[in-house]
Design an enzyme around this catalytic site. Structure first.
Site, short mmCIF file in Angstrom:
data_model
loop_
_atom_site.label_atom_id
_atom_site.label_comp_id
_atom_site.label_asym_id
_atom_site.label_seq_id
_atom_site.Cartn_x
_atom_site.Cartn_y
_atom_site.Cartn_z
CB THR A 179 -0.91 0.05 1.23
OG1 THR A 179 -1.70 -1.12 1.21
CG2 THR A 179 -1.86 1.22 1.14
CD GLU A 259 -1.74 0.42 9.33
OE1 GLU A 259 -2.25 -0.72 9.41
OE2 GLU A 259 -2.22 1.34 8.65
#
Length: 383
Positions: A179, A259
């Site tokens: 991403t 993350e």
């Protein structure tokens, strides 16, 4: 240290109001030439965002004069209207810059399935254009962040020419890029074919081998633009290596900012019968959630490495497999090796070496551990 490190490029990053929190959310990168050559690689996901479909067509033309990037909305799965929004974005940038819309690449990142606020994005392009600067690279890198905690830039100097770049990405990192939105720039005088060859070679061993969580995005875009402003044409080998170094630097920054992660896992598969085997085994290890949980708990559970290898089609003899964790060979010949208590797991980087004992090929895959923070972030944040 960014897309404006190379001569012939200006950039800007502003808050257009796309993000409700008021943070910067719109970036503009402009190639001032004299060359406008470009190449790109995009997500392998069959579900592609409107800006990916648009930019793929733009890159096929071989020239990109500017890139408009927004965070705060992916413009993915938004139907014909979403594609019209991308077209309108390119038309607005072309109008403001005096370029052709067919030479304007578009990239978006953020929430899937929501239309972009065009009443804010289009005026934002005018504001960004007014702020273009040869020193605007850092602001542009900040404006494309979503869940990133830091902005990501890299530069490599050649012999009188430069390759620079910026990237965003912190989750949904998997092969087929990640991403990520990446813009790379160079003032080397390289044509489209040379850019394409260097970029594909670089991404194959860098961005395509970042596998944080096994999820593939709809919006992945990596662009390489050449201004030719240095007037120098490096050898194909020297240029390809510089592009690879910048991509490798940015890929490592992506993994380091994944993350919720507490460990960066370097998986090196050695002595494979083929590179494809090495990559397949590395990906299988990278995606083994039980192993990722064990590493988060600082448990050098080498049995989970072997079980991951065993799910692949790679050539190996189970009784000849060797595994090292942080340089301690905890598994030898498919069985117990050195004392696992010798493995020091205190530091963020964990190194796994999987020896297939079948040949001479190797590959490196980067991954992260699986943490409660990762689960929280991806349940609290809609993506």
């Amino acid at each position: 240290m960014s897309v404006t490190a190379a001569q012939g490029f200006t950039a800007a990053g502003i808050a257009a109001g796309i993000k409700e929190n008021g943070n910067p959310d719109l970036a503009l990168v402009v190639n001032q030439g004299p060359r406008l050559a470009a190449a790109g690689v995009f997500t392998a996901n069959r579900v592609k965002a409107a800006p990916v479909l648009w930019s793929q067509q733009v890159v096929k033309g071989g020239q990109v004069s500017a890139v408009v990037l927004n965070s705060g909305g992916a413009n993915a799965c938004t139907g014909p209207e979403g594609f019209q929004d991308t077209h309108a974005t390119a038309e607005k940038a072309a109008e403001v810059l005096g370029h052709s819309a067919g030479e304007i690449a578009i990239a978006s990142t953020g929430l899937i399935g929501v239309r972009l606020p065009m009443d804010k994005l289009l005026p934002g392009i005018e504001k960004a254009a007014a702020g273009l600067s040869a020193h605007g690279g850092e602001k542009a890198a900040i404006a494309i962040k979503t869940t990133d905690t830091v902005h990501k830039t890299a530069v490599v100097q050649g012999g009188g020419w430069t390759v620079g770049g910026m990237a965003k990405g912190a989750g949904m990192l998997a092969p087929g890029l990640a991403t990520m939105l990446v813009v790379l720039t160079t003032d080397a005088d390289v044509d489209t074919a040379g850019l394409d060859a260097a970029l594909r070679s670089a991404t194959r061993t860098t961005f395509d081998r970042v596998d944080s969580d096994g999820c593939m995005s709809t919006n992945d875009t990596v662009l390489l633009l050449a201004s030719g402003a240095s007037g120098l044409t490096p050898s194909a080998e020297a240029f390809a290596e510089a592009v690879r170094e910048v991509c490798d630097d940015l890929a490592r920054q992506l993994i380091g900012d994944a993350e919720g992660a507490s460990k960066d896992i370097r998986i090196e598969v050695v002595n494979a019968a083929s590179e494809d085997d090495a990559v397949e085994v590395g990906r299988s290890i990278a995606r083994n959630n039980l192993l990722k949980c064990a590493l988060h708990g600082e448990d050098p559970n080498w049995g989970r490495v072997l079980s991951a290898i065993g799910t692949t089609s790679a050539a190996f003899d189970p009784d000849k497999l060797n595994v090292a964790i942080n340089d301690v060979w905890v598994c030898r010949n498919g069985s117990v090796g050195d004392d696992r208590d010798l493995v020091d797991m205190r530091y963020r980087e964990v190194r796994i070496t999987a020896d297939l004992a079948e040949g001479s090929e190797t590959a490196v895959i980067w991954a992260n551990d699986l943490t409660a923070d990762y689960v929280h972030e991806n349940s609290a944040y809609s993506s």
